[in-house]
Design an enzyme around this catalytic site. Sequence first.
Site, PDB file in Angstrom:
ATOM      1  CE  LYS A  28      16.257  69.160  43.008  1.00  0.00           C
ATOM      2  NZ  LYS A  28      14.888  68.860  44.373  1.00  0.00           N
ATOM      3  CG  ASP A  86      16.870  69.138  46.828  1.00  0.00           C
ATOM      4  OD1 ASP A  86      16.449  70.349  46.571  1.00  0.00           O
ATOM      5  OD2 ASP A  86      16.346  67.677  45.709  1.00  0.00           O
ATOM      6  CB  CYS A 127      11.004  72.644  47.580  1.00  0.00           C
ATOM      7  SG  CYS A 127      10.592  71.552  48.433  1.00  0.00           S
ATOM      8  CB  ALA A 187      20.426  61.300  46.608  1.00  0.00           C
ATOM      9  CB  ALA A 188      14.882  59.340  47.992  1.00  0.00           C
ATOM     10  N   PRO A 189      13.930  61.099  45.429  1.00  0.00           N
ATOM     11  CG  PRO A 189      11.860  60.920  44.041  1.00  0.00           C
ATOM     12  CD  PRO A 189      12.582  62.249  44.978  1.00  0.00           C
ATOM     13  N   GLY A 190      15.086  61.070  43.705  1.00  0.00           N
ATOM     14  CA  GLY A 190      16.433  60.402  42.641  1.00  0.00           C
ATOM     15  C   GLY A 190      16.203  61.215  41.623  1.00  0.00           C
TER      16      GLY A 190
HETATM   17  C1  SAM Z   1      13.728  67.332  49.214  1.00  0.00           C
HETATM   18  S1  SAM Z   1      14.040  66.308  49.247  1.00  0.00           S
HETATM   19  C2  SAM Z   1      15.580  65.150  48.295  1.00  0.00           C
HETATM   20  C3  SAM Z   1      14.583  65.797  47.080  1.00  0.00           C
HETATM   21  C4  SAM Z   1      15.419  65.277  45.500  1.00  0.00           C
HETATM   22  N1  SAM Z   1      17.069  65.814  46.252  1.00  0.00           N
HETATM   23  C5  SAM Z   1      15.182  64.829  44.337  1.00  0.00           C
HETATM   24  O1  SAM Z   1      15.237  65.710  43.861  1.00  0.00           O
HETATM   25  O2  SAM Z   1      14.826  63.754  43.702  1.00  0.00           O
HETATM   26  C6  SAM Z   1      15.162  65.778  50.718  1.00  0.00           C
HETATM   27  C7  SAM Z   1      15.037  64.192  51.053  1.00  0.00           C
HETATM   28  O3  SAM Z   1      16.614  64.192  52.063  1.00  0.00           O
HETATM   29  C8  SAM Z   1      16.195  62.963  53.167  1.00  0.00           C
HETATM   30  N2  SAM Z   1      16.479  63.310  54.812  1.00  0.00           N
HETATM   31  C9  SAM Z   1      15.970  64.150  55.499  1.00  0.00           C
HETATM   32  N3  SAM Z   1      16.664  63.857  56.494  1.00  0.00           N
HETATM   33  C10 SAM Z   1      18.331  63.171  55.636  1.00  0.00           C
HETATM   34  C11 SAM Z   1      19.508  63.470  56.105  1.00  0.00           C
HETATM   35  N4  SAM Z   1      19.810  63.543  57.766  1.00  0.00           N
HETATM   36  N5  SAM Z   1      20.625  62.732  55.231  1.00  0.00           N
HETATM   37  C12 SAM Z   1      19.988  62.580  54.408  1.00  0.00           C
HETATM   38  N6  SAM Z   1      18.412  62.649  53.845  1.00  0.00           N
HETATM   39  C13 SAM Z   1      18.065  62.978  54.709  1.00  0.00           C
HETATM   40  C14 SAM Z   1      14.599  63.398  52.750  1.00  0.00           C
HETATM   41  O4  SAM Z   1      14.203  61.655  53.666  1.00  0.00           O
HETATM   42  C15 SAM Z   1      14.000  63.437  51.326  1.00  0.00           C
HETATM   43  O5  SAM Z   1      14.089  61.420  50.988  1.00  0.00           O
END
Ligand code: SAM
Length: 473
Positions: A119, A182, A235, A114-117
């Site tokens: 979506k 995502d 992405c 989810a980070a940085p949020g």
């Molecule tokens: C593409 S970014 C997400 C962007 C976010 N959905 C947004 O729209 O702001 C992918 C995120 O997945 C996190 N991530 C990496 N491995 C993960 C895991 N095993 N479980 C959950 N999150 C993970 C990363 O730290 C990163 O913040």
Amino acid sequence: MTLSQNISDYILRNFGREYLENYLTYIQSSSNTYIRLSPFFNSDETIQSLKNYGVQLKQVENIHFAYQVIEGSHLIGKTLDFILGKYYIQSLSSMIPAMILNPSSNDKTIDLCAAPGSKTTQLAEMMNNKGTLIANEISPERVKSLVFNVDKMNLVNFGIIQGKGELLNQIYDNYFDKILVDAPCSALGILQKKNEVSNWWNENRLNSFTELQTRLLVSAIKMCKVGGEIVYSTCTLSIEENELVLNKILKKYPVEIIEIKLPIKSHNAFTQYENEKLDSSIQKAKRIIPWEINSEGFFICKLRKIEKTEKSEIKRLNKDNIQLVDPKSSKIKDKLKILSEYFGIDEVILSKYKYLIKTNDIYFVEKNFESPSLSNFMRIGSKLGSIEKRGYIQLHSLAAQIFRNSITNNIIELDIEQLKIYLKGGTIKKDFSTTGQKVIKFRNDIIGTAVASKDGLKSQFPREYRTQEIIVK
Ligand SMILES: C[S@@+](CC[C@H](N)C(=O)[O-])C[C@H]1O[C@@H](n2cnc3c(N)ncnc32)[C@H](O)[C@@H]1O
């Protein structure tokens, strides 16, 4: 801006010379800025206010809440409207996955990465700030930005978990209606903004991403109800992280790909990789080519779960020491009554939430939020306030923003010079001939809370917002 040999070789081999040339031109160009207007504020007023700052916007065709910033993009992250959550800065392509998932307030929804949020906040808005939205993120550092953003956008229908998305099926089995994956990825679609990707990108990294993406998607499938829907997005442009992940999943798990129509230009996904024929339904997934839409490159696919998956081994959860209480509960009823009388917030409004008491802090979450376990959350809902010495609730500034349309008493209006002091966390040295906690208003906006005494008005504007440069026009 440079492109590493690894990336350039990969693109040339998989997509050809013309694509590589377009890609090179794209990463050299400057990126466009887009914003997403919050549905919780009057859009015309937000647009007019931004105009006063000198920001010129152009509405995106087919997406009523999305605007391209034509002029003034350097101001867009510094306005008072931004800090009040009236809009969110987000790339155009990044707005599409949540639109395709399209959750309603009745859907139990999870955003697995989810980070940085960007979506998460969009999903919460689509759910009208109601029901159950769970946001998970693995990185403790990035969880901070997630918390900052959900708070800034005035949300109350969420819980945040900090954990591995691939293990969450040990808590939630056949549970969610809507899931967003995502996924973390090799980021070839966002190189224009994140050129450092060029330094580490190689095919070994690509392979480790595909393994993680597959594990996340498997976990999502197990967590999804039969008939529930999952959006898988990245992405990146690589075939391995997109079509090949789906091809592997379709062979083993009870999901089908659903036809989708994107509001921006896109292409059907590939159904062939080198000499291998892939599942033909993968063509229903979509590729967004960055230079065609002046935004980021994305891959988006929607899946439906068609059969129950075998029950996951459910983790034995610690007995919940966290409890959400009803507003009528003796633990909170009297405190809410006093709060309601003091600020004139109708009790009906306060009855729309459940409350979480954590030592002296109280959080509130939309009353339909639920989860089989609460102990795994690092945060549920928004902060209502803290219990002060006499047992009353000191209202939190963000809660004052959320209740902005209901607060009628104990409001102090500031002028622009006083507001500047307030936003920096200072004390406005003036006797307002009233004492106690007040809600601060500037023009038509509720900004937060403050404490009035004979020495002046002490700001309670949250610390994490004070460090931001905020321009007021
Ligand atoms: C593409 S970014 C997400 C962007 C976010 N959905 C947004 O729209 O702001 C992918 C995120 O997945 C996190 N991530 C990496 N491995 C993960 C895991 N095993 N479980 C959950 N999150 C993970 C990363 O730290 C990163 O913040």
